[in-house]
Design an enzyme around this catalytic site. Structure first.
Site, short mmCIF file in Angstrom:
data_model
loop_
_atom_site.label_atom_id
_atom_site.label_comp_id
_atom_site.label_asym_id
_atom_site.label_seq_id
_atom_site.Cartn_x
_atom_site.Cartn_y
_atom_site.Cartn_z
N GLU A 159 24.64 46.76 46.31
CA GLU A 159 24.53 45.34 46.67
C GLU A 159 24.90 45.17 48.14
O GLU A 159 25.21 44.08 48.59
CB GLU A 159 25.40 44.47 45.77
CG GLU A 159 26.86 44.85 45.72
CD GLU A 159 27.68 43.91 44.85
OE1 GLU A 159 27.70 42.72 45.17
OE2 GLU A 159 28.27 44.39 43.87
N CYS A 163 27.63 44.77 40.76
CA CYS A 163 28.23 46.09 40.47
C CYS A 163 27.54 46.81 39.32
O CYS A 163 27.88 47.95 39.01
CB CYS A 163 29.70 45.95 40.14
SG CYS A 163 30.64 45.26 41.48
N HIS A 189 34.60 49.43 34.73
CA HIS A 189 34.35 49.01 36.12
C HIS A 189 35.70 48.56 36.67
O HIS A 189 36.43 47.81 36.00
CB HIS A 189 33.33 47.86 36.15
CG HIS A 189 33.29 47.17 37.48
ND1 HIS A 189 33.06 47.85 38.65
CD2 HIS A 189 33.49 45.86 37.84
CE1 HIS A 189 33.10 47.00 39.66
NE2 HIS A 189 33.37 45.79 39.20
P1 HMG Z 1 45.05 36.03 44.09
O1 HMG Z 1 45.03 34.54 44.10
O2 HMG Z 1 45.32 36.72 45.37
O3 HMG Z 1 46.15 36.59 43.14
O4 HMG Z 1 43.66 36.49 43.48
P2 HMG Z 1 46.93 35.94 41.91
O5 HMG Z 1 47.81 34.84 42.38
O6 HMG Z 1 45.93 35.63 40.81
O7 HMG Z 1 47.83 37.17 41.52
C1 HMG Z 1 47.27 38.36 41.09
C2 HMG Z 1 48.27 39.03 40.17
O8 HMG Z 1 49.41 39.43 40.94
C3 HMG Z 1 48.80 38.10 39.07
O9 HMG Z 1 48.97 38.89 37.92
C4 HMG Z 1 50.16 37.69 39.62
O10 HMG Z 1 51.09 37.30 38.61
C5 HMG Z 1 50.58 38.96 40.29
P3 HMG Z 1 48.28 38.46 36.54
O11 HMG Z 1 48.90 37.19 36.15
O12 HMG Z 1 46.81 38.26 36.86
O13 HMG Z 1 48.55 39.59 35.64
N1 HMG Z 1 51.63 38.77 41.30
C6 HMG Z 1 52.69 39.59 41.45
N2 HMG Z 1 53.05 40.72 40.78
C7 HMG Z 1 54.20 41.33 41.19
N3 HMG Z 1 54.98 40.88 42.20
C8 HMG Z 1 54.64 39.77 42.88
C9 HMG Z 1 53.44 39.09 42.51
N4 HMG Z 1 52.84 37.97 42.99
C10 HMG Z 1 51.72 37.80 42.23
N5 HMG Z 1 55.43 39.34 43.89
C11 HMG Z 1 41.90 37.98 42.81
C12 HMG Z 1 43.41 37.74 42.88
C13 HMG Z 1 41.63 39.24 42.02
C14 HMG Z 1 41.24 36.78 42.09
C15 HMG Z 1 41.32 38.09 44.25
O14 HMG Z 1 41.85 39.24 44.84
C16 HMG Z 1 39.81 38.14 44.29
O15 HMG Z 1 39.15 37.10 44.34
N6 HMG Z 1 39.21 39.37 44.26
C17 HMG Z 1 37.78 39.55 44.27
C18 HMG Z 1 37.12 39.20 42.95
C19 HMG Z 1 37.39 40.24 41.87
O16 HMG Z 1 37.70 41.38 42.13
N7 HMG Z 1 37.19 39.84 40.59
C20 HMG Z 1 37.32 40.77 39.49
C21 HMG Z 1 36.31 40.52 38.36
S1 HMG Z 1 34.66 40.31 38.97
C22 HMG Z 1 34.04 41.93 39.16
O17 HMG Z 1 34.60 42.86 38.68
C23 HMG Z 1 32.79 42.06 39.93
C24 HMG Z 1 32.95 42.52 41.36
O18 HMG Z 1 33.25 43.91 41.38
C25 HMG Z 1 31.69 42.22 42.17
C26 HMG Z 1 30.32 42.67 41.63
O19 HMG Z 1 30.03 42.72 40.46
O20 HMG Z 1 29.49 42.92 42.50
C27 HMG Z 1 34.08 41.82 42.07
#
Ligand code: HMG
Length: 393
Positions: free
Chosen positions: A79, A111, A233
């Site tokens: 992609e 992906c 994935h």
């Molecule tokens: P964010 O807002 O940075 O993080 O977004 P958050 O606030 O949701 O926190 C993430 C986790 O860290 C949470 O854990 C927090 O509690 C924890 P969870 O509740 O989810 O288990 N946390 C802590 N842990 C320990 N100590 C601390 C602490 N603070 C917080 N101090 C997000 C995270 C993944 C959404 C962002 O990085 C993002 O948008 N990433 C890109 C999208 C993505 O990867 N999505 C995954 C599914 S989609 C997919 O797989 C397809 C893809 O590969 C693309 C394609 O298909 O082409 C992406």
């Protein structure tokens, strides 16, 4: 006759950024990156590397002299294409000196593209059992500096040789798939970076897994206890674990522990690389096979592929007798260990560099096997600077 993966390798650039340094720089708690997201390092490419160099570098580790004559198709799942019309596979076909009477093309669905390519390859080989198909999943997962997805970025490619009588993993005819028109992650043509609804992408990933997994269970009768390992994935390493945990109540504690242990083995490389988009599932598979001390021939592996937008698939494979002999464990681990760490300032500068546009020219030197050496009249020119580590034939 069984069809599947005969050879399997990955390639990543020789630079990385440490996630503690990035977290400190962005004013975040490093525990969020390492534990909450599950990423320790991020692979970083120079401007003279693109999905073509990554793909050619991954493939050149597995393509033998004899293979060049036997490959009928080169399929690139990506992609991060570099051209709206011409497929990267055509250039990789040329760089790898594959015989001319071959098909070369790209497939796209976020992906999921690498999995689409793998199954297309399998269907071709089923009808042409003495021929081979080279499948490459090559991507640059880029969300932008200081963006929400920054901590999940990554770069790299996986190459798979699909043949009859494969020496690593058979691919069974038992896939279940799902398509749902969802805007969780997409990248309009004008945009360098994707638009992401992070929470929706997480929930769609988990729900898609549950749907294809439960459908697969209904159709095949296979339950969690029937799998020696599941490979996911891996957009970031916590993601697959959440999906796995969401169905673990379907089995007893012993099987839960066993599957979670295998999951940890499958994410070792991704923790150090980041998201490879199309290649992520297969980097996870390589990590699992190369790091697990308990897997053995005949074991059943379940694979979950997810592409935002969204298409997903669950399918299975069996490890072939003697598969360990055909893994590239040592050279993969050397590649990870030999990388140079960059500072956040260096990362930001390298990440922001761009190839010339609108007919402008530039020249590059490199220490990466296949690299871009010049851009002229909107054409990228590639050169093999050094030999990649050759694989045994
Ligand atoms: P964010 O807002 O940075 O993080 O977004 P958050 O606030 O949701 O926190 C993430 C986790 O860290 C949470 O854990 C927090 O509690 C924890 P969870 O509740 O989810 O288990 N946390 C802590 N842990 C320990 N100590 C601390 C602490 N603070 C917080 N101090 C997000 C995270 C993944 C959404 C962002 O990085 C993002 O948008 N990433 C890109 C999208 C993505 O990867 N999505 C995954 C599914 S989609 C997919 O797989 C397809 C893809 O590969 C693309 C394609 O298909 O082409 C992406």
């Amino acid at each position: 006759m069984k069809i599947g993966i005969d050879r399997l390798s990955f390639f990543i650039p020789n630079l990385y950024l440490d996630m503690t340094e990035l977290a400190n720089h962005r004013g975040d708690d490093p525990a969020k990156y390492h534990i909450g997201i599950g990423q320790d390092q991020m692979a970083l490419n120079r401007v003279s590397e693109d999905i073509i160099t990554l793909g050619a570098n991954a493939a050149s580790r597995i393509v033998t002299e004899q293979d060049r004559e036997l490959i009928d198709m080169v399929i690139v799942g990506t992609e991060s294409g570099i051209d709206h019309s011409k497929a990267s596979a055509v250039i990789i076909h040329h760089l790898l000196k594959v015989q001319p009477f071959a098909r070369s093309f790209e497939v796209k669905e976020a992906c999921y593209g690498g999995t689409a390519a793998l199954h297309m390859a399998k269907e071709y080989v089923k009808n042409h059992q003495d021929r081979k198909v080279l499948v490459i999943a090559s991507d640059m997962a880029r969300y932008g500096l200081a963006s929400g997805g920054e901590v999940t970025q990554g770069v790299g490619a996986v190459a798979m040789m699909v043949t009859a009588d494969p020496r690593i993993l058979t691919i069974e005819d038992d896939s279940t798939f799902l398509t749902e028109d969802i805007y969780d992650f997409w990248r309009p043509d004008y945009s360098e970076f994707p638009i992401v609804d992070g929470p929706l992408s997480n929930s769609t990933y988990i729900e898609s897994f549950q749907k294809v997994w439960n459908h697969h269970k209904e159709l095949t009768g296979l339950k969690l206890e029937d799998y020696d390992a599941l490979s996911f994935h891996i957009p970031y390493t916590k993601m697959g674990k959440k999906a796995l945990q969401s169905v673990l109540d379907q089995t007893d504690e012993e099987n839960q522990t066993r599957l979670l242990e295998r999951y940890e083995e499958s994410i070792r490389y991704s923790r150090r690389v980041g998201n490879l988009y199309t290649g992520s599932l297969y980097l996870g598979l390589i990590s699992l096979l190369e790091n697990s001390q308990t897997l053995s021939s005949g074991d059943r592996i379940g694979l979950f592929s997810y592409g935002s937008g969204a298409v997903s698939e669950f399918f299975t494979g069996y490890l072939v007798e003697g598969y360990q002999e055909f893994l590239m464990t040592e050279s993969h681990q050397e590649m990870l260990d030999a990388r140079k760490q960059v500072t956040v300032a260096e990362y930001e500068a390298i990440f922001s560099e761009k190839l010339p546009e609108n007919g402008e020219s530039a020249e590059y030197t490199s220490d990466v096997p296949f690299s871009i050496y010049k851009v002229e009249n909107d054409i990228r020119y590639y050169k093999q600077y050094t030999q990649n580590l050759a694989f045994i034939s």
